[in-house]
Design an enzyme around this catalytic site. Structure first.
Site, PDB file in Angstrom:
ATOM      1  N   GLY A   1       0.847  -1.183   0.000  1.00  0.00           N
ATOM      2  CA  GLY A   1       0.000   0.000   0.000  1.00  0.00           C
ATOM      3  C   GLY A   1       0.880   1.230   0.000  1.00  0.00           C
TER       4      GLY A   1
ATOM      5  CE  LYS B   1       1.048   6.114  14.058  1.00  0.00           C
ATOM      6  NZ  LYS B   1       1.640   5.383  12.932  1.00  0.00           N
TER       7      LYS B   1
END
Length: 313
Positions: A9, A187
């Site tokens: 991707g 994160k």
């Protein structure tokens, strides 16, 4: 090095392109609609790291098509909901190290169960990439180096530093840290507070921070995560939810105020989200240690409902 990128991707294309350009022997697995233009015309890289054209011919639709079967380094870049399927597939190829370049909680735990702690490297990736059209990848933003490490200290630090150097030399700024797990949770905190609300309300991070209603919800999401992590024994960089919230609103959101979360774009394009590796993971961990997480649970249910409604339309 002989390197396999599993998941071509946007992120996988960035790793594949820069490592190939640096002279490594790079192979990649991806969806046919993305790999066919790359096979025919090469990979075009644009954005903040410059413009490059990379001859990347060794791209395949599945692992059975690979002309070689052993690798020095595998980089896994699939979405978290595809991790188990990918790990099962990777049993078919011998490799020395597996680097997880993914979002959310649970990928490292799944990978070490399959391949052992001595082969799996965790990372925190905080640069952005998108695919304007098949055959191209644009590097859009970077907030910090890629951080790599092994939370169990089962891989020699010199090896991890060597791999970080290889990635940096290829053009992807990377450093080793023994605290990689804390970086990953930093994160997770940030994404869990912002991504689902931005997707549900179809707005940017700055707006979420300004509205008292959404700010209240984000506060509760963060507070629940801190309670779960404390009870679960997960170490964070920040001593308390209050300390993190101060940093979150004053330092972290302003530079990304105009940003729309990837979860928003996933839902908009009819794709699955990674909610189960973010807020959904908090719910599961909370249940394991008897900590209620009603706000994270509600957010998870709302995102799943929105996914289903989008798919029905």
């Amino acid at each position: 090095m002989r390197i396999l990128i599993y998941g071509l991707g946007a992120l996988g294309s960035a790793f594949a392109g820069f490592l190939k350009k640096a002279g490594h022997e790079v192979y990649a697995i991806g969806r046919k609609r993305l790999i066919n233009p790359i096979k025919e015309s090469g990979l075009k890289i644009t954005g903040i790291w410059g413009e490059h054209k990379v001859d990347l011919k060794e791209v395949y639709g599945n692992i059975k098509e690979l002309p070689v079967k052993d690798f020095d380094f595998v980089i896994l870049t699939v979405k978290s909901y595809d991790t188990e399927r990918a790990l099962e597939d990777l049993k078919k190829v011998p490799f020395k190290y597996l680097l997880l370049a993914q979002n959310g909680y649970g990928n490292y735990e799944k990978a070490t169960k399959v391949f052992g702690k001595e082969k799996v490297i965790l990372s925190r990736v905080i640069f952005g990439a998108k695919i304007p059209k098949p055959g191209e990848v644009e590097i859009t933003v970077i907030a910090d180096d890629v951080v790599i490490g092994n939370p169990d200290r089962a891989i020699d630090e010199r090896e991890l530093q060597r791999l970080a150097h290889i990635l940096t030399e290829a053009g992807i700024p990377t450093r080793y840290s023994p605290d990689v797990y804390k970086y990953l949770w930093d994160k997770i905190l940030y994404n869990s507070a912002l991504n689902p609300l931005g997707a549900l309300l179809e707005t940017n991070y700055g707006t979420l921070a300004k509205l008292p209603e959404t700010r209240k919800i984000m506060d509760k999401i963060i507070e629940e995560i801190f309670k779960v992590c404390k009870t679960k024994g997960i170490e964070l960089f920040h001593r308390s939810a209050e300390e993190y919230k101060k940093l979150f609103y004053e330092k972290l959101i302003p530079p990304t105020a105009e940003h729309f979360p990837s979860m928003y774009w996933d839902i908009k394009s009819g794709k699955r989200t990674e909610i189960d590796a973010l807020n959904g993971a908090i719910v599961r961990l909370g249940k394991e240690v008897g900590i209620p997480t009603p706000v994270n649970e509600t957010i998870t249910d709302l995102i799943k409902a929105k996914e289903k409604l989008k798919l029905q339309r």
